[in-house]
Design an enzyme around this catalytic site. Structure first.
Site, PDB file in Angstrom:
ATOM      1  N   GLU A 159     -16.540   6.912   4.616  1.00  0.00           N
ATOM      2  CA  GLU A 159     -15.360   6.604   5.792  1.00  0.00           C
ATOM      3  C   GLU A 159     -15.682   7.409   7.000  1.00  0.00           C
ATOM      4  OE1 GLU A 159     -11.339   6.169   5.300  1.00  0.00           O
ATOM      5  OE2 GLU A 159     -11.379   5.583   2.863  1.00  0.00           O
ATOM      6  N   LYS A 162      -2.611   6.568   1.861  1.00  0.00           N
ATOM      7  CA  LYS A 162      -2.671   7.331   3.117  1.00  0.00           C
ATOM      8  C   LYS A 162      -1.713   8.611   3.050  1.00  0.00           C
ATOM      9  CE  LYS A 162      -2.538   4.826   6.973  1.00  0.00           C
ATOM     10  NZ  LYS A 162      -3.826   5.065   7.599  1.00  0.00           N
ATOM     11  N   ARG A 196       0.768  -1.283  -0.051  1.00  0.00           N
ATOM     12  CA  ARG A 196      -0.082  -0.087   0.008  1.00  0.00           C
ATOM     13  C   ARG A 196       1.009   1.108  -0.076  1.00  0.00           C
ATOM     14  NH1 ARG A 196      -4.551   0.684   4.608  1.00  0.00           N
ATOM     15  NH2 ARG A 196      -2.854   0.916   5.686  1.00  0.00           N
TER      16      ARG A 196
END
Length: 349
Positions: free
Chosen positions: A232, A196, A96
């Protein structure tokens, strides 16, 4: 960045002087961190070293400070009953980070370099891994542009840094009470909501602060295009249960592909639930039997209530819930209480 020669070696039975039962989700300074650098003159990151945990030096015009060119990851190390230490799916974090680095025009450590750095950091801070069942060692890898950058462009130098801290529960209190935010949006199509990036988080502070001032635990964001579909929380993925169907928004573009999210989907499928990754209208959430959130920090938490446009909806909680069943299975695997048939855990002793 301090002396690079120090490495704290800990006896297997030694524990740091910590009140493990009072751990929350806040930084406890540990012994060591790992540092690795990259510059445009070289093709790869440097070998990397362990150093004492402490402050780092950055140029005031560094890419991370001026333009937010940075990523982070989060994973946990757990202590088993026999004192051995397990990591949970660390290769997923490495992959990721590579995906995020590509989006942010940054070089990224290889999977092998990432795993090596994480393992060394955990072992160097072994005495800070909580006893079995009393918390975890949260590991935070950071990748950031560190060269001076006055103009808008990618940095020419980068630092990969890994530090760790023992943690307990992410949210204090027994209940998770969410409020739907329909004015501020966490992410937009084409942006960085699916990686992220460090810049994804501070924009939610205002909505989150206002929600907490009103007594809510967290915010549930809606999509930016229509304002009809859930996305989210401030730092977690969201699932909705109705009968035998578990639904969650697809991790495409604006939704972070959470590793806990991915694991819960796989576990739920083995239990025989139908899992749908699709756009979930807010009206459907209000009609659900259960709602729960997932993330590395909070693991799996049932949602007690959601408030939308002044209307409060309450959900099933406690023993017997699907969320509790999924939580027990996931944490059992993470801590070695349940056989890891998925091949998810990595022993680092």
């Amino acid at each position: 960045m301090g002396s690079l020669e120090h490495l704290v070696e800990c006896d297997k039975t030694e524990y740091a002087n910590v009140n493990w039962d009072e751990l929350g989700f806040a930084l406890t300074k540990t012994d060591c961190m790992f540092v690795m650098n990259w510059c445009k003159d070289g093709e790869n990151f440097s070998e990397g070293v362990l150093t004492r945990f402490g402050n780092i030096e950055l140029c005031p015009s560094s890419g991370i400070l001026n333009y937010g060119q940075g990523l982070f990851e989060g994973l946990k190390a757990y202590r088993k009953e026999d004192e051995r230490i397990l990591l949970f799916r660390p290769e997923e974090n490495a992959l990721r980070m590579q995906m995020g680095a590509d989006r942010m025009c940054m070089p990224s450590p290889t999977v092998e370099q990432f795993l090596d750095a994480v393992k060394k950091t955990v072992l160097a801070n072994k005495r800070w891994v909580p006893p079995h069942g009393r918390g975890a060692l949260y590991v935070r890898p950071l990748l950031m542009g560190t060269s001076p950058n006055l103009g808008v462009k990618p940095a020419s130098e980068y630092t990969f840094l890994v530090y760790a801290s023992p943690v307990g529960n992410y949210h204090k209190g027994p209940n998770l009470n969410l409020v739907v935010e329909d004015k501020t949006h966490r992410a937009t199509p084409g942006g960085t909501g699916g990686v992220k990036a460090v810049t994804n988080y501070s924009p939610v502070y205002k909505a989150l602060t206002e929600a907490k001032a009103k007594g809510f635990t967290d915010v549930l964001f809606l999509d930016a295009l229509t304002g009809r579909y859930i996305e989210e929380g401030s730092a977690c993925n969201v699932f909705v249960l109705k009968e035998n169907v578990i639904s969650t928004p697809p991790a495409h573009g604006t939704i972070l592909p959470g590793i806990t999210r991915k694991s819960i989907i796989e576990i739920a499928l083995t239990f025989g639930y139908q899992v749908e990754e699709r756009a979930v209208p807010i009206e459907e959430v209000l009609d659900a039997e259960e709602v729960f959130c997932t993330g590395t920090a909070m693991v799996v938490r049932s949602v007690a209530s959601i408030t939308y446009q002044g209307k409060r909806i309450e959900y099933k909680m406690g023993e017997g819930t699907v969320a509790q069943k999924l939580y027990a299975t996931l944490t059992g695997i993470q801590t070695g209480l349940i056989e890891d048939k998925m091949g998810w855990t990595v022993s680092i002793d």
